[in-house]
Design an enzyme around this catalytic site. Sequence first.
Site, mmCIF file in Angstrom:
data_model
loop_
_atom_site.group_PDB
_atom_site.id
_atom_site.type_symbol
_atom_site.label_atom_id
_atom_site.label_comp_id
_atom_site.label_asym_id
_atom_site.label_seq_id
_atom_site.Cartn_x
_atom_site.Cartn_y
_atom_site.Cartn_z
ATOM 1 N N SER A 135 8.829 -2.903 35.984
ATOM 2 C CA SER A 135 9.261 -2.466 37.304
ATOM 3 C C SER A 135 8.049 -2.432 38.221
ATOM 4 C CB SER A 135 9.890 -1.071 37.236
ATOM 5 O OG SER A 135 10.118 -0.550 38.536
ATOM 6 N N TYR A 148 9.096 7.546 34.077
ATOM 7 C CA TYR A 148 9.541 6.171 34.298
ATOM 8 C C TYR A 148 8.377 5.278 34.718
ATOM 9 C CZ TYR A 148 12.237 2.224 36.096
ATOM 10 O OH TYR A 148 12.739 0.961 36.329
#
Length: 248
Positions: A135, A148
């Site tokens: 990401s 995350y």
Amino acid sequence: MSVLLITGASSGLGWALANIYAEPGVTLHLVARRSDRLRSLAPLLADRGARPVLHETDVRDQTQMEELATGILESSGIPSLIIANAGVRGEEEGNDSKTMKLVFDTNVLGVLNTVLPFLPSMKTQGGGQIAVVGSLAGYRGLPKAGAYCASKAALAAWTDALRYEAETSGVTVTLINPGFVVTEMTRKNPYPMPFLLTAPEAARKIRAGLGKGRARIEFPLPLVLLVRILALLPPRLGDRLLRLAQGR
């Protein structure tokens, strides 16, 4: 006949990737915990001429993933492409130890559990592609998403190291860093998501990049530039800009 493995295939980006790779002569091994979702996906892929093989498996379970790999290697052969896509964001407060364990077990160890059982065979064969879905959040820790962001940063470092080692054996390794994509995960976000893409749009970009053998696939470009600049700024200045963006 091509053999592909996609984890996290029951929704979102994994679902879109399965659809875009579904073609005659392609065997798609699809991994997810939600078997009902996989069963609803299978007929769509079969209609496109592909052969879907469904695996209700949790990528966090190393033993199950090793058994899955053994079964695939024996029944279908060595995958030409592995897309380690399964991932979670965790709860809203992303800096506590419970969330960190859940996210790292899935996003980091789950990727290792997916890739490593196949790696010796791929090296021996001297070919194949490994794609890891990271990401753009891996460039910088963001508010309430510490676990995350940290997990995706870990994947970036691990993928760089793996690429350097594996490509001497002819195995291509790619890190995929999407921006905001419409999925079950992002629908929960309580903040604006600039340059939002649909999952099929993201899947098309990923397939195009993998077709070129890129080391990193990152999109959309405006957001890529923003996060890279943010990562290069002094930390306190980056904090200040994030607070301004949140209206604080």
